[in-house]
Scaffold this active site. Structure first.
Site, PDB file in Angstrom:
ATOM      1  CB  THR A   1      -0.911   0.057   1.112  1.00  0.00           C
ATOM      2  OG1 THR A   1      -1.708  -1.288   1.236  1.00  0.00           O
ATOM      3  CG2 THR A   1      -1.708   1.231   1.339  1.00  0.00           C
TER       4      THR A   1
ATOM      5  N   GLY B   1       2.322  -2.819   8.226  1.00  0.00           N
ATOM      6  CA  GLY B   1       2.992  -3.153   9.722  1.00  0.00           C
ATOM      7  C   GLY B   1       4.514  -3.258   9.786  1.00  0.00           C
TER       8      GLY B   1
ATOM      9  CD  GLU C   1      -4.347  -8.985   2.983  1.00  0.00           C
ATOM     10  OE1 GLU C   1      -3.614  -8.863   3.728  1.00  0.00           O
ATOM     11  OE2 GLU C   1      -4.069  -9.107   1.557  1.00  0.00           O
TER      12      GLU C   1
HETATM   13  C1  LIG Z   1     -10.978 -10.029  12.696  1.00  0.00           C
HETATM   14  C2  LIG Z   1      -9.896 -11.172  12.341  1.00  0.00           C
HETATM   15  C3  LIG Z   1      -8.525 -10.541  12.203  1.00  0.00           C
HETATM   16  C4  LIG Z   1      -7.475 -11.559  11.994  1.00  0.00           C
HETATM   17  C5  LIG Z   1      -6.268 -10.997  11.576  1.00  0.00           C
HETATM   18  C6  LIG Z   1      -5.296 -11.935  11.823  1.00  0.00           C
HETATM   19  C7  LIG Z   1      -3.868 -12.140  12.091  1.00  0.00           C
HETATM   20  C8  LIG Z   1      -3.427 -10.729  12.662  1.00  0.00           C
HETATM   21  C9  LIG Z   1      -2.298 -10.412  11.857  1.00  0.00           C
HETATM   22  C10 LIG Z   1      -2.113  -9.604  10.881  1.00  0.00           C
HETATM   23  C11 LIG Z   1      -3.087  -8.527  11.038  1.00  0.00           C
HETATM   24  C12 LIG Z   1      -2.204  -6.997  10.922  1.00  0.00           C
HETATM   25  C13 LIG Z   1      -2.157  -6.200   9.976  1.00  0.00           C
HETATM   26  C14 LIG Z   1      -2.952  -6.758   8.805  1.00  0.00           C
HETATM   27  C15 LIG Z   1      -2.196  -6.725   7.384  1.00  0.00           C
HETATM   28  C16 LIG Z   1      -2.660  -6.352   6.138  1.00  0.00           C
HETATM   29  C17 LIG Z   1      -1.881  -6.454   5.114  1.00  0.00           C
HETATM   30  C18 LIG Z   1      -2.640  -5.810   3.821  1.00  0.00           C
HETATM   31  O1  LIG Z   1      -3.516  -4.954   3.793  1.00  0.00           O
HETATM   32  S1  LIG Z   1      -1.543  -5.954   2.553  1.00  0.00           S
HETATM   33  C19 LIG Z   1      -2.411  -5.003   1.172  1.00  0.00           C
HETATM   34  C20 LIG Z   1      -3.851  -5.357   0.923  1.00  0.00           C
HETATM   35  N1  LIG Z   1      -4.161  -4.855  -0.372  1.00  0.00           N
HETATM   36  C21 LIG Z   1      -5.278  -5.233  -1.062  1.00  0.00           C
HETATM   37  O2  LIG Z   1      -5.867  -6.236  -0.707  1.00  0.00           O
HETATM   38  C22 LIG Z   1      -5.401  -4.528  -2.347  1.00  0.00           C
HETATM   39  C23 LIG Z   1      -6.934  -4.735  -3.082  1.00  0.00           C
HETATM   40  N2  LIG Z   1      -6.855  -4.636  -4.327  1.00  0.00           N
HETATM   41  C24 LIG Z   1      -6.733  -5.610  -5.020  1.00  0.00           C
HETATM   42  O3  LIG Z   1      -6.577  -6.803  -4.955  1.00  0.00           O
HETATM   43  C25 LIG Z   1      -6.719  -5.280  -6.351  1.00  0.00           C
HETATM   44  O4  LIG Z   1      -6.378  -3.954  -6.937  1.00  0.00           O
HETATM   45  C26 LIG Z   1      -8.120  -5.390  -7.195  1.00  0.00           C
HETATM   46  C27 LIG Z   1      -9.239  -4.572  -6.381  1.00  0.00           C
HETATM   47  C28 LIG Z   1      -8.370  -7.006  -7.164  1.00  0.00           C
HETATM   48  C29 LIG Z   1      -8.473  -4.861  -8.460  1.00  0.00           C
HETATM   49  O5  LIG Z   1      -7.236  -5.643  -9.292  1.00  0.00           O
HETATM   50  P1  LIG Z   1      -7.176  -5.221 -10.869  1.00  0.00           P
HETATM   51  O6  LIG Z   1      -7.444  -3.746 -10.940  1.00  0.00           O
HETATM   52  O7  LIG Z   1      -5.634  -5.638 -11.170  1.00  0.00           O
HETATM   53  O8  LIG Z   1      -8.022  -6.044 -11.641  1.00  0.00           O
HETATM   54  P2  LIG Z   1      -9.362  -6.191 -11.987  1.00  0.00           P
HETATM   55  O9  LIG Z   1      -9.724  -5.604 -13.204  1.00  0.00           O
HETATM   56  O10 LIG Z   1     -10.310  -5.785 -10.867  1.00  0.00           O
HETATM   57  O11 LIG Z   1      -9.517  -7.826 -12.160  1.00  0.00           O
HETATM   58  C30 LIG Z   1      -8.694  -8.178 -13.001  1.00  0.00           C
HETATM   59  C31 LIG Z   1      -8.859  -9.816 -12.903  1.00  0.00           C
HETATM   60  O12 LIG Z   1      -7.952 -10.318 -11.969  1.00  0.00           O
HETATM   61  C32 LIG Z   1      -8.730 -11.093 -11.118  1.00  0.00           C
HETATM   62  N3  LIG Z   1      -8.161 -11.048  -9.682  1.00  0.00           N
HETATM   63  C33 LIG Z   1      -7.876  -9.656  -8.799  1.00  0.00           C
HETATM   64  N4  LIG Z   1      -7.268 -10.116  -7.944  1.00  0.00           N
HETATM   65  C34 LIG Z   1      -7.139 -11.454  -7.874  1.00  0.00           C
HETATM   66  C35 LIG Z   1      -6.782 -12.523  -6.868  1.00  0.00           C
HETATM   67  N5  LIG Z   1      -6.242 -11.733  -5.670  1.00  0.00           N
HETATM   68  N6  LIG Z   1      -6.582 -13.652  -7.087  1.00  0.00           N
HETATM   69  C36 LIG Z   1      -6.910 -14.149  -8.207  1.00  0.00           C
HETATM   70  N7  LIG Z   1      -7.865 -13.203  -9.250  1.00  0.00           N
HETATM   71  C37 LIG Z   1      -7.550 -12.173  -9.086  1.00  0.00           C
HETATM   72  C38 LIG Z   1     -10.079 -10.616 -11.066  1.00  0.00           C
HETATM   73  O13 LIG Z   1     -11.052 -11.516 -10.622  1.00  0.00           O
HETATM   74  C39 LIG Z   1     -10.305 -10.111 -12.583  1.00  0.00           C
HETATM   75  O14 LIG Z   1     -10.563 -11.242 -13.200  1.00  0.00           O
HETATM   76  P3  LIG Z   1     -11.604 -11.444 -14.416  1.00  0.00           P
HETATM   77  O15 LIG Z   1     -12.966 -11.154 -13.559  1.00  0.00           O
HETATM   78  O16 LIG Z   1     -11.606 -12.784 -15.059  1.00  0.00           O
HETATM   79  O17 LIG Z   1     -11.379 -10.321 -15.105  1.00  0.00           O
HETATM   80  C1  LIG Z   2      -4.475  -1.559  10.599  1.00  0.00           C
HETATM   81  C2  LIG Z   2      -4.127  -1.688   9.180  1.00  0.00           C
HETATM   82  C3  LIG Z   2      -2.856  -2.509   8.684  1.00  0.00           C
HETATM   83  C4  LIG Z   2      -2.601  -2.350   7.346  1.00  0.00           C
HETATM   84  N1  LIG Z   2      -1.279  -3.141   7.084  1.00  0.00           N
HETATM   85  C5  LIG Z   2      -0.662  -3.213   5.831  1.00  0.00           C
HETATM   86  C6  LIG Z   2       0.380  -3.837   5.395  1.00  0.00           C
HETATM   87  O1  LIG Z   2       0.856  -4.514   6.276  1.00  0.00           O
HETATM   88  N2  LIG Z   2       0.953  -3.973   4.349  1.00  0.00           N
HETATM   89  C7  LIG Z   2       0.328  -3.186   3.295  1.00  0.00           C
HETATM   90  O2  LIG Z   2       0.519  -3.117   2.131  1.00  0.00           O
HETATM   91  N3  LIG Z   2      -0.915  -2.487   3.660  1.00  0.00           N
HETATM   92  C8  LIG Z   2      -1.506  -2.548   4.625  1.00  0.00           C
HETATM   93  N4  LIG Z   2      -2.744  -1.817   4.984  1.00  0.00           N
HETATM   94  C9  LIG Z   2      -3.202  -0.973   4.046  1.00  0.00           C
HETATM   95  C10 LIG Z   2      -4.675  -1.684   3.729  1.00  0.00           C
HETATM   96  O3  LIG Z   2      -4.353  -2.616   2.851  1.00  0.00           O
HETATM   97  C11 LIG Z   2      -5.454  -0.448   2.790  1.00  0.00           C
HETATM   98  O4  LIG Z   2      -5.785   0.416   3.569  1.00  0.00           O
HETATM   99  C12 LIG Z   2      -6.682  -1.192   2.150  1.00  0.00           C
HETATM  100  O5  LIG Z   2      -6.272  -1.785   1.111  1.00  0.00           O
HETATM  101  C13 LIG Z   2      -7.569  -0.038   1.484  1.00  0.00           C
HETATM  102  O6  LIG Z   2      -7.098   0.934   0.738  1.00  0.00           O
HETATM  103  P1  LIG Z   2      -7.108   2.350   0.850  1.00  0.00           P
HETATM  104  O7  LIG Z   2      -6.893   2.474   2.374  1.00  0.00           O
HETATM  105  O8  LIG Z   2      -6.485   3.219  -0.029  1.00  0.00           O
HETATM  106  O9  LIG Z   2      -8.666   2.865   0.881  1.00  0.00           O
HETATM  107  P2  LIG Z   2      -9.634   3.356  -0.470  1.00  0.00           P
HETATM  108  O10 LIG Z   2      -9.449   2.337  -1.342  1.00  0.00           O
HETATM  109  O11 LIG Z   2      -9.069   4.437  -0.735  1.00  0.00           O
HETATM  110  O12 LIG Z   2     -11.058   3.124   0.173  1.00  0.00           O
HETATM  111  C14 LIG Z   2     -11.874   4.377   0.620  1.00  0.00           C
HETATM  112  C15 LIG Z   2     -13.110   4.144   0.027  1.00  0.00           C
HETATM  113  O13 LIG Z   2     -13.066   4.000  -1.254  1.00  0.00           O
HETATM  114  C16 LIG Z   2     -13.870   2.954  -2.061  1.00  0.00           C
HETATM  115  N5  LIG Z   2     -13.411   2.472  -3.114  1.00  0.00           N
HETATM  116  C17 LIG Z   2     -12.170   2.215  -3.532  1.00  0.00           C
HETATM  117  N6  LIG Z   2     -12.096   1.792  -4.608  1.00  0.00           N
HETATM  118  C18 LIG Z   2     -13.284   1.429  -5.021  1.00  0.00           C
HETATM  119  C19 LIG Z   2     -13.915   0.672  -6.138  1.00  0.00           C
HETATM  120  N7  LIG Z   2     -13.102   0.148  -7.168  1.00  0.00           N
HETATM  121  N8  LIG Z   2     -15.385   0.772  -6.285  1.00  0.00           N
HETATM  122  C20 LIG Z   2     -16.040   0.946  -5.214  1.00  0.00           C
HETATM  123  N9  LIG Z   2     -15.560   1.652  -4.097  1.00  0.00           N
HETATM  124  C21 LIG Z   2     -14.217   1.801  -4.124  1.00  0.00           C
HETATM  125  C22 LIG Z   2     -13.718   2.104  -0.841  1.00  0.00           C
HETATM  126  O14 LIG Z   2     -14.968   1.146  -0.677  1.00  0.00           O
HETATM  127  C23 LIG Z   2     -13.816   2.890   0.809  1.00  0.00           C
HETATM  128  O15 LIG Z   2     -15.216   3.213   0.939  1.00  0.00           O
HETATM  129  C24 LIG Z   2      -3.293  -1.819   6.480  1.00  0.00           C
HETATM  130  C25 LIG Z   2      -4.310  -0.950   6.821  1.00  0.00           C
HETATM  131  C26 LIG Z   2      -4.669  -1.015   8.086  1.00  0.00           C
HETATM  132  C27 LIG Z   2      -5.963  -0.083   8.486  1.00  0.00           C
END
Ligand SMILES: CCCCC/C=C\C/C=C\C/C=C\CCCCC(=O)SCCNC(=O)CCNC(=O)[C@H](O)C(C)(C)COP(=O)(O)OP(=O)(O)OC[C@H]1O[C@@H](n2cnc3c(N)ncnc32)[C@H](O)[C@@H]1OP(=O)(O)O
Ligand SMILES: Cc1cc2nc3c(=O)[nH]c(=O)nc-3n(C[C@H](O)[C@H](O)[C@H](O)COP(=O)(O)OP(=O)(O)OC[C@H]3O[C@@H](n4cnc5c(N)ncnc54)[C@H](O)[C@@H]3O)c2cc1C
Length: 613
Positions: free
Chosen positions: A181, A220, A463
């Site tokens: 991110t 994190g 996530e």
């Molecule tokens: C309460 C319980 C808590 C439990 C906690 C447990 C343990 C504690 C430990 C840790 C917790 C502490 C911290 C948390 C860590 C958090 C870490 C993070 O947050 S890491 C960052 C996470 N970020 C994201 O998840 C980003 C989300 N965005 C995306 O994944 C992509 O941008 C997208 C929204 C999916 C859009 O992708 P894109 O623009 O490339 O493509 P599309 O046109 O939408 O899709 C194209 C195509 O690809 C397919 N696809 C997309 N993603 C995937 C995938 N992951 N796997 C497989 N396929 C994927 C999608 O379906 C499309 O396919 P098609 O429809 O056939 O075209």
């Molecule tokens: C506690 C915590 C721990 C984290 N740890 C990590 C980490 O370890 N590593 C890491 O890489 N990231 C980490 N993140 C980041 C996290 O993955 C992002 O915050 C998350 O992916 C959401 O992206 P954003 O913050 O840009 O929100 P945005 O995407 O800007 O979301 C803001 C609003 O826009 C809307 N929106 C965005 N896109 C669309 C769309 N296509 N259609 C409709 N609505 C849309 C959303 O629904 C939401 O309401 C962490 C976040 C938190 C809060």
């Protein structure tokens, strides 16, 4: 010395119509796993909080003899554990600490548990989790290291890279994070700006965050803890943007822990929760890493800069999909903890009268209190059991993927995306309901529930933000609906779109039939998915482009993904409760709980169910 149990609590427990041990064994995967789960933390907790006397050691040793087959390693390591090395002044609550102090306290505990896990040679992931959860109940500064950092190495690294890097991670020679991110982008990965430009002369990547919005922001452990990142960046080679790839990037000096040249890194500041996790920012000023530092399991850059694309460019997203499964599973357990606290409290809290003059009653006697809590007990069971069912699907699909068969990847992505959103939203609502059910005492940090909420509600955002995840799942569901409209063959999981019919036999004055409940949820999901598809097509018929029509239908598409998850959860709960081999009294109770969950869901979404008749 046995702890005295509150008489009201003891009375409530004595009235159980089933043997709790049956359920506990089921939930934890059997008596052996349960014993390990209970034994390990309790044992080491004792080590922490009391002076280990020789007598203690002998008793423990004797106690262990009955399980010598399992615990020999543990026993032997106890001998060398007697050293005062682990004598701590006991745990201090972090509730009254500053953010800095709370981080340090959590770090102290996490380092301690990391050492003990290695010394006790705990290989099992679940056992490691039990161990850590007891000692670091809040956000663990090593959370990213344990999960996404190691998962990324395992799933994106070549065999050589795994051999080289995983031992460093397992022994804490390095401490990692997963940096994806950025300040400007979290959801829209194709918008990430960090670049990794290949220098063919020196066979190196030059990593750069060219703008303020490209600064990595949120990962994190980035603030203080991590000295290496698995960092996602846009690969540029031979002048071409080859999309997001993962790289092993050293951040801090392994001895001095100071940022390396070209690295600016720090903490992003106070948050709503997760206070003991040092989420940070990172700026890279043309930092060079060797070509070998790109994780090349699926895509490669050859020495001459040639990019070899992956068979499927979604494979780079696998660590996120994997972690979504962790979140799906832990959501149910988080709610289980909150509702356990609230239910116990409701057994011992006496407040107000039901019968005037009859004396104050346990608040658990109020029907409103039962409704608040029993629905959440049912929801916790439903989420835990549905997560197990989803994990079984995941494991079979993942084993096919490892053999190169990617046909289940779209279904897997849709299932993890929709269930992650559904479970975390249900968990957030449920934990807050449990907090409020405890009145003022639920508002005390000492109740434990506020921190559960402020920490875990972040799972609705990280996530994959929940709305976005629902829309991702809706892509798959809409495709299936289109295929169903054409009479084409559907993936097993969505075949109900073609077969679901509303032939409910139950009538309102009968005890509802469980098969009718599954049929009702299936029909509701099929109807909502079909309606979303119809709205999308109506948008197209109005002359909107595909993306404008998608936006036009997006609220219904989100509902479709949630209705799908709700059906998956109800079906998993009922089918697993029927097939779990419980004794009659336990099965009767659990099926009653399943009905409560399903009927409560129908009340909460009565609009959908009324509409589908
Ligand atoms: C309460 C319980 C808590 C439990 C906690 C447990 C343990 C504690 C430990 C840790 C917790 C502490 C911290 C948390 C860590 C958090 C870490 C993070 O947050 S890491 C960052 C996470 N970020 C994201 O998840 C980003 C989300 N965005 C995306 O994944 C992509 O941008 C997208 C929204 C999916 C859009 O992708 P894109 O623009 O490339 O493509 P599309 O046109 O939408 O899709 C194209 C195509 O690809 C397919 N696809 C997309 N993603 C995937 C995938 N992951 N796997 C497989 N396929 C994927 C999608 O379906 C499309 O396919 P098609 O429809 O056939 O075209
Ligand atoms: C506690 C915590 C721990 C984290 N740890 C990590 C980490 O370890 N590593 C890491 O890489 N990231 C980490 N993140 C980041 C996290 O993955 C992002 O915050 C998350 O992916 C959401 O992206 P954003 O913050 O840009 O929100 P945005 O995407 O800007 O979301 C803001 C609003 O826009 C809307 N929106 C965005 N896109 C669309 C769309 N296509 N259609 C409709 N609505 C849309 C959303 O629904 C939401 O309401 C962490 C976040 C938190 C809060």
């Amino acid at each position: 010395m046995g702890k005295s149990v509150n008489p009201d609590l003891a009375k409530a427990r004595s009235q159980a119509t089933f043997d709790p041990a049956n359920l506990t064994n089921y939930l934890y995967g059997g008596p052996e796993k349960l014993r390990r789960k209970r034994y390990l933390p309790a044992f080491v907790f004792k080590e922490l909080c009391t002076e280990m006397s020789l007598t203690d050691l002998c008793l423990i040793f004797l106690g262990l003899l009955t399980h010598v087959s399992d615990y020999l390693g543990l026993t032997l390591s106890i001998e060398n554990m007697a050293a005062k090395e682990y004598k701590e002044e006991g745990f201090k609550s972090t509730d009254d600490m500053s953010r800095e102090e709370a981080y340090e306290e959590s770090m102290r505990r996490a380092v301690y548990t990391n050492k003990r896990v290695l010394q006790l040679n705990l290989q099992d992931q679940e056992e490691q989790y039990y161990f850590r959860e007891i000692f670091v109940p809040g956000a663990n500064p090593f959370a990213l290291h344990y999960v996404m950092f190691k998962d990324a190495i395992n799933t994106q690294g070549t065999e050589d890279q795994i051999q080289k890097w995983l031992p460093l991670a397992e022994t804490y020679a390095v401490t990692g994070t997963y940096a994806q991110t950025e300040l400007g982008h979290g959801t829209f990965l194709r918008g990430l700006e960090t670049t990794a430009e290949y220098d063919v002369q020196r066979e190196e990547f030059i990593l750069n965050t060219p703008t303020i919005t490209s600064s990595k922001f949120w990962p994190g452990a980035l603030g203080k803890t991590a000295n290496v990142a698995i960092l996602n960046a846009k690969l540029i080679t031979k002048g071409r943007n080859c999309g997001m790839q993962s790289f092993w990037v050293p951040l801090r000096h392994l001895e001095t822990h100071q940022p390396l040249p070209g690295i600016t890194v720090g903490d992003i500041g106070p948050k709503f929760g997760y206070h003991t996790s040092d989420n940070g920012f990172l700026q890279l000023n043309r930092v060079r890493i060797p070509r070998e530092n790109m994780l090349m399991r699926y895509s490669k850059v050859l020495q001459d800069g040639t990019f070899v694309p992956p068979e499927n460019d979604r494979l780079v997203y696998v660590p996120m999909t994997q972690f979504r499964f962790v979140v799906i599973g832990r959501s149910g357990w988080t709610l289980a903890k909150a509702v356990t606290v609230a239910t116990r409290y409701s057994a011992v809290r006496r407040q107000s009268e039901i019968t005037p003059g009859g004396g104050e009653v346990q608040i658990l006697d109020f029907q409103t209190q039962q409704h608040k809590l029993f629905t959440q007990i049912a929801s916790a069971y439903a989420m835990i059991i549905a997560a197990k069912a989803a994990k079984d699907l995941y494991d079979s699909a993942f084993s096919k993927m490892e053999k190169g068969n990617l046909e289940d990847l779209p279904m897997l992505h849709a299932l993890t995306s929709s269930m992650k959103a559904f479970n975390t939203w249900e968990m957030a609502t449920g934990v807050e309901q449990c907090r409020m059910a405890c009145g003022g005492h639920g508002y005390l940090l000492a109740s434990g529930i506020p921190q559960m909420y402020t920490d875990m509600v972040s799972a609705c955002t990280y996530e994959g933000e929940n709305t976005v995840m629902c829309l991702q799942a809706a892509r798959f569901l809409n495709k299936c609906q289109e295929a169903a409209n054409k009479g084409e063959r559907l993936p097993q999981l969505t075949r109900f779109l073609q077969t679901s019919r509303l032939n409910i036999s139950s009538s309102l004055d009968q005890d509802v039939d469980l098969n009718d409940i599954i049929a009702a949820y299936e029909f509701r999901a099929a109807t909502v998915i079909s309606e979303a598809n119809a709205r999308l097509n109506a948008g197209l018929a109005m002359g909107k482009s595909q993306s404008e029509a998608w936006n036009y239908a997006s609220q219904l598409l989100v509902k479709a993904a949630l209705a799908f998850s709700h059906w998956f959860t109800v079906r998993a709960l009922i089918e697993n409760m029927r097939g779990a081999g419980f004794d009659n009294s336990t099965e009767t109770l659990l099926l009653q709980l399943a009905k409560l969950y399903a009927l409560d869901g129908m009340l909460r979404y009565s609009g959908d169910f009324r509409k589908v008749g």
